[in-house]
Design an enzyme around this catalytic site. Structure first.
Site, PDB file in Angstrom:
ATOM      1  N   LYS A   1      -1.313  14.306 -11.525  1.00  0.00           N
ATOM      2  CA  LYS A   1      -0.353  14.124 -12.747  1.00  0.00           C
ATOM      3  C   LYS A   1       0.567  15.273 -13.203  1.00  0.00           C
ATOM      4  O   LYS A   1       1.556  14.862 -13.559  1.00  0.00           O
ATOM      5  CB  LYS A   1      -1.345  13.803 -13.769  1.00  0.00           C
ATOM      6  CG  LYS A   1      -2.125  12.576 -13.906  1.00  0.00           C
ATOM      7  CD  LYS A   1      -1.418  11.174 -13.518  1.00  0.00           C
ATOM      8  CE  LYS A   1      -2.076  10.087 -13.662  1.00  0.00           C
ATOM      9  NZ  LYS A   1      -1.292   8.750 -13.231  1.00  0.00           N
TER      10      LYS A   1
ATOM     11  N   TYR B   1     -12.264  14.443 -15.406  1.00  0.00           N
ATOM     12  CA  TYR B   1     -11.135  13.886 -14.985  1.00  0.00           C
ATOM     13  C   TYR B   1     -10.638  14.739 -13.904  1.00  0.00           C
ATOM     14  O   TYR B   1      -9.895  15.769 -13.825  1.00  0.00           O
ATOM     15  CB  TYR B   1      -9.936  13.776 -15.997  1.00  0.00           C
ATOM     16  CG  TYR B   1      -8.659  12.894 -15.319  1.00  0.00           C
ATOM     17  CD1 TYR B   1      -8.680  11.499 -15.360  1.00  0.00           C
ATOM     18  CD2 TYR B   1      -7.482  13.553 -14.976  1.00  0.00           C
ATOM     19  CE1 TYR B   1      -7.707  10.631 -14.890  1.00  0.00           C
ATOM     20  CE2 TYR B   1      -6.436  12.883 -14.497  1.00  0.00           C
ATOM     21  CZ  TYR B   1      -6.578  11.363 -14.534  1.00  0.00           C
ATOM     22  OH  TYR B   1      -5.528  10.747 -14.069  1.00  0.00           O
TER      23      TYR B   1
ATOM     24  N   ARG C   1      -9.859  -1.746 -16.579  1.00  0.00           N
ATOM     25  CA  ARG C   1     -10.823  -1.667 -15.308  1.00  0.00           C
ATOM     26  C   ARG C   1     -10.798  -0.526 -14.473  1.00  0.00           C
ATOM     27  O   ARG C   1     -11.707   0.091 -14.163  1.00  0.00           O
ATOM     28  CB  ARG C   1     -10.648  -2.931 -14.370  1.00  0.00           C
ATOM     29  CG  ARG C   1     -11.150  -4.246 -14.841  1.00  0.00           C
ATOM     30  CD  ARG C   1     -11.056  -5.506 -13.770  1.00  0.00           C
ATOM     31  NE  ARG C   1     -11.200  -6.681 -14.720  1.00  0.00           N
ATOM     32  CZ  ARG C   1     -10.180  -7.635 -15.160  1.00  0.00           C
ATOM     33  NH1 ARG C   1      -8.980  -7.188 -15.228  1.00  0.00           N
ATOM     34  NH2 ARG C   1     -10.791  -8.683 -15.888  1.00  0.00           N
ATOM     35  N   ALA C   2      -9.465  -0.074 -14.268  1.00  0.00           N
ATOM     36  CA  ALA C   2      -9.221   1.253 -13.535  1.00  0.00           C
ATOM     37  C   ALA C   2      -9.783   2.526 -14.181  1.00  0.00           C
ATOM     38  O   ALA C   2     -10.542   3.119 -13.678  1.00  0.00           O
ATOM     39  CB  ALA C   2      -7.927   1.414 -13.152  1.00  0.00           C
TER      40      ALA C   2
ATOM     41  N   ASP D   1       0.903  -1.287  -0.032  1.00  0.00           N
ATOM     42  CA  ASP D   1       0.075  -0.175   0.026  1.00  0.00           C
ATOM     43  C   ASP D   1       1.098   1.031  -0.015  1.00  0.00           C
ATOM     44  O   ASP D   1       1.683   1.496   1.160  1.00  0.00           O
ATOM     45  CB  ASP D   1      -0.972   0.054   1.166  1.00  0.00           C
ATOM     46  CG  ASP D   1      -2.059   1.057   0.971  1.00  0.00           C
ATOM     47  OD1 ASP D   1      -1.871   2.146   0.511  1.00  0.00           O
ATOM     48  OD2 ASP D   1      -3.075   0.761   1.473  1.00  0.00           O
ATOM     49  N   ALA D   2       1.058   1.828  -0.889  1.00  0.00           N
ATOM     50  CA  ALA D   2       1.966   2.873  -1.201  1.00  0.00           C
ATOM     51  C   ALA D   2       1.688   4.108  -0.703  1.00  0.00           C
ATOM     52  O   ALA D   2       2.379   5.139  -0.877  1.00  0.00           O
ATOM     53  CB  ALA D   2       2.446   3.269  -2.841  1.00  0.00           C
TER      54      ALA D   2
ATOM     55  N   TYR E   1      -0.761  11.548 -17.551  1.00  0.00           N
ATOM     56  CA  TYR E   1      -1.941  11.440 -18.524  1.00  0.00           C
ATOM     57  C   TYR E   1      -1.868  12.841 -19.060  1.00  0.00           C
ATOM     58  O   TYR E   1      -1.605  13.731 -18.184  1.00  0.00           O
ATOM     59  CB  TYR E   1      -3.208  11.012 -17.893  1.00  0.00           C
ATOM     60  CG  TYR E   1      -4.316  11.001 -18.864  1.00  0.00           C
ATOM     61  CD1 TYR E   1      -4.639  10.543 -20.064  1.00  0.00           C
ATOM     62  CD2 TYR E   1      -5.631  11.795 -18.213  1.00  0.00           C
ATOM     63  CE1 TYR E   1      -5.513  10.778 -20.798  1.00  0.00           C
ATOM     64  CE2 TYR E   1      -6.784  11.771 -19.263  1.00  0.00           C
ATOM     65  CZ  TYR E   1      -6.837  11.232 -19.973  1.00  0.00           C
ATOM     66  OH  TYR E   1      -7.887  11.448 -21.016  1.00  0.00           O
TER      67      TYR E   1
ATOM     68  N   LEU F   1       0.404   2.911 -10.372  1.00  0.00           N
ATOM     69  CA  LEU F   1      -0.769   3.104  -9.524  1.00  0.00           C
ATOM     70  C   LEU F   1      -1.278   4.503  -9.264  1.00  0.00           C
ATOM     71  O   LEU F   1      -0.454   5.395  -9.663  1.00  0.00           O
ATOM     72  CB  LEU F   1      -0.392   2.409  -8.043  1.00  0.00           C
ATOM     73  CG  LEU F   1       0.547   2.786  -7.624  1.00  0.00           C
ATOM     74  CD1 LEU F   1       0.336   4.245  -6.704  1.00  0.00           C
ATOM     75  CD2 LEU F   1       1.148   1.851  -6.596  1.00  0.00           C
TER      76      LEU F   1
ATOM     77  N   LEU G   1      -7.204   3.736 -22.355  1.00  0.00           N
ATOM     78  CA  LEU G   1      -7.026   2.428 -22.569  1.00  0.00           C
ATOM     79  C   LEU G   1      -8.527   2.055 -21.732  1.00  0.00           C
ATOM     80  O   LEU G   1      -8.505   2.374 -20.607  1.00  0.00           O
ATOM     81  CB  LEU G   1      -5.951   1.812 -22.032  1.00  0.00           C
ATOM     82  CG  LEU G   1      -5.854   0.303 -21.857  1.00  0.00           C
ATOM     83  CD1 LEU G   1      -5.780  -0.452 -23.368  1.00  0.00           C
ATOM     84  CD2 LEU G   1      -4.656  -0.347 -20.933  1.00  0.00           C
TER      85      LEU G   1
END
Length: 392
Positions: free
Chosen positions: A280, A272, A313-314, A163-164, A262, A211, A310
């Protein structure tokens, strides 16, 4: 506790003894745009975690996939013999990829390209997703997506809980320590994982940050709370600083670190939100500073890939990914859907000696969409003779 939005994908074989792994891979990766019918030898590994038989696999790939890009893994007769051409050769290298929790994101694709080039793969998976991920791997759920271009299966030497958001055990709140989703796992903060990797393997050569998490990503910035904003920065940007801070001391000189960013860092992308665009932007700024500091202190290169949309799922969790893909198809210089393999191949290049003088860079892998100043699908351009891909 919010669910991490991960960009990563990896393949792992069945785990058993992890105490002493000597992985010997005699493979390289050659990138081409149309090599069909090539006969490739399989990757070889003495790692004690895979019981999957690879010798009799016949794998067929659709032509449409290979019209976009091919990663071809081929074997060499000797690990020291000079190779023809300019291959991406990562034999003898070890990569740690932070953020893989399933098999359909950019992290997974990066892992596959690094593996095809000969690198040994280690993975850090978000703690609450660890059991599902490892169970899916053991039961063969990811076997189809584990297939490398030579027909063998990508192997992951070890999966670490991670867990970062937390740097040290002292940083973990009591409610997280007692959360049932963390039960049964230990040593999962960034510092502890780096120490475990050092204890298990001594060193690494490649570090991948794949992540991100924005608990309020669907909210406009004007409606984002301080908590949501800072959470996005912590999980998506500072986590990269923390990973390098703790892993750089165990990275070999000449090593490479890569993150994923991104275009919302520099352009307005409605939808976003939640501070993710700021995260980002911070990640890209930090890439330059970290390139200087890690380069001077550890001899490590630091780069980031600005990847196009892309259907992972994320990304689907954000809610408008299909619209962004359609927009890219209509407006990018290259009118095709971006594949995860293309981002993986770019990462393998950045991690290889071929990119030995590239650091502090943002590499755009988005079919050129970043270069556009306007959306050419707008009705205002209807009278212009704008060229289009005849196949689109």
């Amino acid at each position: 506790m919010t669910t991490n939005i991960t960009n990563m994908h990896l393949a792992i074989a069945k785990a058993s003894a992890f105490s002493s792994h000597q992985v010997s891979k005699s493979s390289i990766a050659v990138f081409s745009s149309g090599a069909k019918g090539a006969s490739c030898a399989k990757l070889k590994s003495s790692c004690h975690i895979a019981s999957t038989k690879l010798s009799s696999q016949n794998v067929k790939f659709s032509d449409s996939r290979f019209e976009r890009v091919i990663t071809k893994a081929v074997s060499a007769s000797s690990d020291t013999k000079p190779l023809p051409g300019l291959p991406v050769d990562l034999r003898g290298k070890r990569a740690f990829i932070a953020g893989i929790a399933d098999d359909n994101g950019y992290g997974w694709a990066i892992a596959k390209s690094l593996a095809a080039a000969g690198a040994e793969i280690l993975v850090g998976t978000w703690v609450p997703a660890l059991n599902i991920f490892e169970t899916s791997l053991r039961r063969g759920k990811f076997d189809e997506s584990r297939v490398l271009p030579d027909g063998s299966l990508m192997e992951i030497t070890k999966v670490y809980p991670l867990d970062a958001v937390y740097d040290t055990p002292e940083d973990v709140p009591e409610d997280v320590k007692t959360n049932k989703r963390y039960a049964g796992s230990s040593k999962w903060t960034v510092k502890e994982v780096a120490e475990s990797v050092k204890e298990d393997f001594g060193s690494i050569d490649i570090l991948v940050h794949s992540l991100a998490n924005g608990p309020e990503v669907s909210k406009p910035l004007l409606e984002t709370s301080r908590y949501g904003y800072l959470a996005a920065i912590s999980a998506s940007s500072y986590s990269y600083v923390s990973l390098l801070q703790h892993f750089a001391p165990i990275m070999n000189p000449g090593g490479a670190s890569i993150s994923l960013t991104y275009i919302a860092s520099e352009r307005i992308i409605p939808g976003y939100g939640g501070g993710m665009s700021s995260a980002k932007a911070g990640l890209e700024s930090d890439t330059q500073v970290l390139a200087f500091e890690a380069g001077r202190k550890h001899g490590i290169r630091v780069n980031t890939i600005s990847a196009g949309p892309l259907r992972s799922r994320a990304a689907k969790a954000i809610g408008f990914i299909d619209m962004m893909i359609d927009y890219s198809l209509e407006n990018a210089p290259l009118q095709k859907e971006l594949s995860a393999e293309e981002v993986g191949n770019a990462a393998a290049f950045l991690a290889s000696p071929l990119a030995s003088a590239i650091t502090g860079a943002v590499l755009y892998v988005d079919n050129g969409l970043n270069a556009m100043g306007v959306g050419v699908d707008s009705p205002v351009f209807k009278d212009l003779n704008i060229p289009r891909d005849p196949k689109h």
